[in-house]
Motif scaffolding. Structure first.
Motif, PDB file in Angstrom:
ATOM      1  N   SER A 165      36.466  -4.120 -15.546  1.00 46.43           N
ATOM      2  CA  SER A 165      36.532  -3.802 -14.116  1.00 46.43           C
ATOM      3  C   SER A 165      37.834  -4.289 -13.493  1.00 46.43           C
ATOM      4  O   SER A 165      37.957  -4.347 -12.263  1.00 46.43           O
ATOM      5  CB  SER A 165      35.344  -4.443 -13.381  1.00 46.43           C
ATOM      6  OG  SER A 165      35.331  -5.852 -13.590  1.00 46.43           O
ATOM      7  N   GLU A 212      23.113   1.863  -9.096  1.00 50.86           N
ATOM      8  CA  GLU A 212      23.899   2.024 -10.323  1.00 50.86           C
ATOM      9  C   GLU A 212      23.071   1.688 -11.555  1.00 50.86           C
ATOM     10  O   GLU A 212      22.329   0.713 -11.588  1.00 50.86           O
ATOM     11  CB  GLU A 212      25.140   1.128 -10.256  1.00 50.86           C
ATOM     12  CG  GLU A 212      26.148   1.399 -11.363  1.00 50.86           C
ATOM     13  CD  GLU A 212      27.442   0.623 -11.183  1.00 50.86           C
ATOM     14  OE1 GLU A 212      28.144   0.430 -12.184  1.00 50.86           O
ATOM     15  OE2 GLU A 212      27.740   0.206 -10.041  1.00 50.86           O
ATOM     16  N   TYR A 213      23.259   2.517 -12.581  1.00 49.32           N
ATOM     17  CA  TYR A 213      22.617   2.318 -13.880  1.00 49.32           C
ATOM     18  C   TYR A 213      23.667   2.519 -14.971  1.00 49.32           C
ATOM     19  O   TYR A 213      24.702   3.159 -14.749  1.00 49.32           O
ATOM     20  CB  TYR A 213      21.483   3.331 -14.108  1.00 49.32           C
ATOM     21  CG  TYR A 213      20.333   3.213 -13.142  1.00 49.32           C
ATOM     22  CD1 TYR A 213      19.223   2.426 -13.454  1.00 49.32           C
ATOM     23  CD2 TYR A 213      20.357   3.873 -11.919  1.00 49.32           C
ATOM     24  CE1 TYR A 213      18.160   2.314 -12.565  1.00 49.32           C
ATOM     25  CE2 TYR A 213      19.305   3.753 -11.029  1.00 49.32           C
ATOM     26  CZ  TYR A 213      18.204   2.976 -11.348  1.00 49.32           C
ATOM     27  OH  TYR A 213      17.163   2.858 -10.464  1.00 49.32           O
ATOM     28  N   SER A 214      23.378   1.993 -16.156  1.00 49.26           N
ATOM     29  CA  SER A 214      24.179   2.366 -17.320  1.00 49.26           C
ATOM     30  C   SER A 214      23.251   2.983 -18.354  1.00 49.26           C
ATOM     31  O   SER A 214      22.047   2.719 -18.372  1.00 49.26           O
ATOM     32  CB  SER A 214      24.925   1.165 -17.915  1.00 49.26           C
ATOM     33  OG  SER A 214      24.038   0.244 -18.519  1.00 49.26           O
ATOM     34  N   LYS A 232      21.217  -1.982 -13.218  1.00 45.03           N
ATOM     35  CA  LYS A 232      22.353  -2.865 -13.001  1.00 45.03           C
ATOM     36  C   LYS A 232      22.320  -3.476 -11.599  1.00 45.03           C
ATOM     37  O   LYS A 232      21.875  -2.837 -10.640  1.00 45.03           O
ATOM     38  CB  LYS A 232      23.663  -2.085 -13.165  1.00 45.03           C
ATOM     39  CG  LYS A 232      23.881  -1.545 -14.566  1.00 45.03           C
ATOM     40  CD  LYS A 232      24.938  -0.473 -14.596  1.00 45.03           C
ATOM     41  CE  LYS A 232      26.301  -0.965 -14.219  1.00 45.03           C
ATOM     42  NZ  LYS A 232      26.865  -1.846 -15.259  1.00 45.03           N
ATOM     43  N   THR A 234      25.158  -5.148  -9.054  1.00 41.82           N
ATOM     44  CA  THR A 234      26.584  -5.385  -8.874  1.00 41.82           C
ATOM     45  C   THR A 234      26.832  -6.129  -7.562  1.00 41.82           C
ATOM     46  O   THR A 234      26.026  -6.080  -6.627  1.00 41.82           O
ATOM     47  CB  THR A 234      27.377  -4.063  -8.866  1.00 41.82           C
ATOM     48  OG1 THR A 234      26.847  -3.204  -7.854  1.00 41.82           O
ATOM     49  CG2 THR A 234      27.285  -3.376 -10.214  1.00 41.82           C
ATOM     50  N   GLU A 242      29.721  -6.851 -12.119  1.00 38.79           N
ATOM     51  CA  GLU A 242      28.317  -6.774 -12.548  1.00 38.79           C
ATOM     52  C   GLU A 242      27.704  -8.172 -12.569  1.00 38.79           C
ATOM     53  O   GLU A 242      28.234  -9.085 -13.185  1.00 38.79           O
ATOM     54  CB  GLU A 242      28.233  -6.108 -13.918  1.00 38.79           C
ATOM     55  CG  GLU A 242      28.715  -4.659 -13.860  1.00 38.79           C
ATOM     56  CD  GLU A 242      28.697  -3.966 -15.205  1.00 38.79           C
ATOM     57  OE1 GLU A 242      28.446  -4.635 -16.228  1.00 38.79           O
ATOM     58  OE2 GLU A 242      28.937  -2.756 -15.242  1.00 38.79           O
ATOM     59  N   HIS A 245      21.610  -7.359 -15.416  1.00 37.58           N
ATOM     60  CA  HIS A 245      21.097  -6.150 -16.064  1.00 37.58           C
ATOM     61  C   HIS A 245      19.628  -6.347 -16.416  1.00 37.58           C
ATOM     62  O   HIS A 245      19.211  -7.470 -16.749  1.00 37.58           O
ATOM     63  CB  HIS A 245      21.856  -5.845 -17.362  1.00 37.58           C
ATOM     64  CG  HIS A 245      23.345  -5.776 -17.198  1.00 37.58           C
ATOM     65  ND1 HIS A 245      23.974  -4.755 -16.537  1.00 37.58           N
ATOM     66  CD2 HIS A 245      24.322  -6.622 -17.615  1.00 37.58           C
ATOM     67  CE1 HIS A 245      25.283  -4.960 -16.550  1.00 37.58           C
ATOM     68  NE2 HIS A 245      25.517  -6.087 -17.196  1.00 37.58           N
ATOM     69  N   HIS A 278      28.587   3.814 -23.775  1.00 37.39           N
ATOM     70  CA  HIS A 278      28.075   2.980 -22.672  1.00 37.39           C
ATOM     71  C   HIS A 278      28.576   3.621 -21.388  1.00 37.39           C
ATOM     72  O   HIS A 278      29.725   3.438 -20.988  1.00 37.39           O
ATOM     73  CB  HIS A 278      28.590   1.549 -22.822  1.00 37.39           C
ATOM     74  CG  HIS A 278      28.332   0.667 -21.645  1.00 37.39           C
ATOM     75  ND1 HIS A 278      27.067   0.338 -21.217  1.00 37.39           N
ATOM     76  CD2 HIS A 278      29.198   0.030 -20.800  1.00 37.39           C
ATOM     77  CE1 HIS A 278      27.156  -0.470 -20.167  1.00 37.39           C
ATOM     78  NE2 HIS A 278      28.429  -0.662 -19.894  1.00 37.39           N
ATOM     79  N   GLU A 280      28.275   4.639 -17.254  1.00 35.46           N
ATOM     80  CA  GLU A 280      27.811   4.139 -15.974  1.00 35.46           C
ATOM     81  C   GLU A 280      27.611   5.311 -15.023  1.00 35.46           C
ATOM     82  O   GLU A 280      28.464   6.196 -14.920  1.00 35.46           O
ATOM     83  CB  GLU A 280      28.816   3.129 -15.402  1.00 35.46           C
ATOM     84  CG  GLU A 280      28.916   1.884 -16.283  1.00 35.46           C
ATOM     85  CD  GLU A 280      29.968   0.907 -15.814  1.00 35.46           C
ATOM     86  OE1 GLU A 280      30.838   1.314 -15.018  1.00 35.46           O
ATOM     87  OE2 GLU A 280      29.931  -0.255 -16.254  1.00 35.46           O
ATOM     88  N   TRP A 281      26.460   5.293 -14.338  1.00 39.77           N
ATOM     89  CA  TRP A 281      26.077   6.384 -13.453  1.00 39.77           C
ATOM     90  C   TRP A 281      25.604   5.825 -12.122  1.00 39.77           C
ATOM     91  O   TRP A 281      25.033   4.737 -12.063  1.00 39.77           O
ATOM     92  CB  TRP A 281      24.926   7.201 -14.062  1.00 39.77           C
ATOM     93  CG  TRP A 281      25.196   7.768 -15.418  1.00 39.77           C
ATOM     94  CD1 TRP A 281      25.082   7.127 -16.622  1.00 39.77           C
ATOM     95  CD2 TRP A 281      25.608   9.104 -15.720  1.00 39.77           C
ATOM     96  NE1 TRP A 281      25.402   7.976 -17.650  1.00 39.77           N
ATOM     97  CE2 TRP A 281      25.729   9.194 -17.138  1.00 39.77           C
ATOM     98  CE3 TRP A 281      25.876  10.230 -14.941  1.00 39.77           C
ATOM     99  CZ2 TRP A 281      26.104  10.373 -17.768  1.00 39.77           C
ATOM    100  CZ3 TRP A 281      26.258  11.404 -15.577  1.00 39.77           C
ATOM    101  CH2 TRP A 281      26.373  11.471 -16.980  1.00 39.77           C
ATOM    102  N   CYS A 293      32.723   5.985 -18.481  1.00 40.99           N
ATOM    103  CA  CYS A 293      32.050   5.768 -19.763  1.00 40.99           C
ATOM    104  C   CYS A 293      33.000   5.098 -20.737  1.00 40.99           C
ATOM    105  O   CYS A 293      34.186   5.430 -20.795  1.00 40.99           O
ATOM    106  CB  CYS A 293      31.559   7.096 -20.353  1.00 40.99           C
ATOM    107  SG  CYS A 293      30.617   6.898 -21.898  1.00 40.99           S
TER     108      CYS A 293
END
Length: 421
Positions: A165, A212-214, A232, A234, A242, A245, A278, A280-281, A293
């Protein structure tokens, strides 16, 4: 138990110490060849660290950051010997690992997919072509570009081809974009980068709002074999660090199917072949929107959470896939696992308490802090500014989340805050 591999060496691009610690459990002695940049070998004392690992047999000094000199260096080192598999040890090694896998005829991401996974601008282009939902975005070359794109609205400013990040900022209307630009450009993890000049790209995006999710996926030949959705947490404010989780995310069936469908489209969109993703959405009223991603093993101890919740061994399964095997895959998750990262205001640590008590709690898998009295805590701007973690295992995701929050709250890090001059 030691793993049976095809004849040849395991080539790792980028010295991934944490990943090697997990691979140490099952790889044969001296089976790994680590490829690392000469500058980073020096800065991270890679030879000394590698000597502590039974599975590492040799270290090859070769550039791989925006450079393909590693191909000739590895060929010379192996002297015609076979390669069992190629794996990226770090995010910066994803592209080089894909190139080597193709060169030696081993399963891998694919060179085009790896190029997209290591450049967020390319990733956006591929995802858009594949019909995935994306925020509006543009490449920016300076603060004037970012200001024109923002047009007075909320915007995300980020490097396009760095890892983690670092440099990502969420800007509100009225924020000083010129000052933010300077911080984004300056945010580099020098320990993971060579000393030579590299070409960096930057982008601005319309800011997304939602939860947010991964999604972690194991893929073989373009087919998703295993998929997990991680909930997630954050940090609020400018820096989306982050903080926690939960595995697996506690989702309605239709929402989970939405992630499964989006991930399958994503794999097709970038032409990904074999390995781990992995992604992230952001979830809004219409479904998942792609954030970004990574084409490597997820960080933040997510692999440990997956192993605890599902009862498998993600890293071993990945290695088997990259070796061309057909590993047994975990089914559903009979348990829930969660992690909460510890933070504190910027300042000097005065006292740390509660760690030993938390370590004795039922279900706590790990509780640790990385600071002691007298240490300085930096402002929370990236994952490297976190100062500890608590990981728990419970009967389900909701119970794991609650237990992790309670345990994290019981660890107290007293800080003498910095006084502005």
């Amino acid at each position: 138990m030691q793993m049976e591999l095809p004849a040849g060496r395991v080539v790792m691009v980028g010295f991934g110490k944490l990943l090697l610690n997990q691979m140490e459990q099952f790889l044969p002695e001296n089976s790994v060849v680590v490829v690392e940049d000469p500058d980073i070998i020096r800065k991270r004392a890679v030879h000394d660290a590698a000597a502590e690992l039974r599975c590492v047999g040799s270290v090859v000094a070769a550039p791989y950051h925006q450079d393909l000199a590693l191909v000739a260096a590895v060929e010379e080192h192996l002297a015609g010997g076979p390669v069992a598999l190629v794996i990226a040890g770090l995010e910066y090694g994803v592209h080089g690992a894909a190139v080597l896998a193709e060169r030696f005829g081993r399963p891998g991401a694919g060179v085009a997919a790896a190029a997209a996974l290591t450049d967020k601008l390319r990733l956006r282009e591929a995802a858009r072509a594949g019909g995935l939902r994306n925020p509006e975005w543009t490449e920016v070359h300076g603060p004037a570009d970012a200001e024109a794109f923002a047009a007075g609205g909320p915007v995300v400013l980020k490097p396009a081809n760095r890892h983690a990040s670092l440099g990502v900022q969420l800007l509100e209307p009225g924020d000083d974009i010129a000052a933010a630009w300077e911080l984004t450009v300056a945010a580099q993890d020098d320990l993971m980068l060579p000393d030579r000049e590299l070409a960096w790209r930057y982008m601005a995006e319309r800011r997304l709002y939602g939860h947010e999710y991964s999604v972690e996926a194991l893929v073989r030949g373009g087919e998703v074999l295993f998929l997990n959705v991680t909930d997630k947490l954050t940090a609020g404010g400018r820096y989306p660090v982050e903080l926690g989780h939960v595995v697996p995310a506690d989702l309605p069936d239709d929402v989970r199917r939405g992630f499964e469908e989006a991930m399958a489209r994503f794999v097709r969109a970038i032409g990904y072949d074999t390995g781990i993703l992995h992604a992230e959405w952001m979830l809004d009223e219409q479904g998942p929107v792609l954030i970004e991603c990574a084409g490597r093993v997820p960080g933040d101890s997510i692999t440990f959470l997956l192993d605890a919740a599902y009862g498998g061994n993600v890293i071993r399964t990945l290695v088997e896939l990259l070796a061309g095997g057909s590993p047994k895959l975990p089914g559903g998750a009979p348990m829930g696992a969660a992690i909460r990262f510890l933070t504190a205001p910027a300042g000097t640590v005065r006292e740390v308490t509660g760690v030993e008590e938390v370590q004795q709690r039922t279900g706590v898998l790990r509780a640790a802090v990385t600071v002691a009295p007298g240490d300085r805590v930096a402002e929370l701007r990236s994952s490297w500014d976190r100062i500890g973690e608590v990981m728990v295992l419970a009967a389900g995701p909701a119970q794991a989340r609650t237990a992790a929050e309670d345990a994290a709250g019981a660890v107290r890090i007293a800080v003498d805050a910095e006084v502005a001059p």
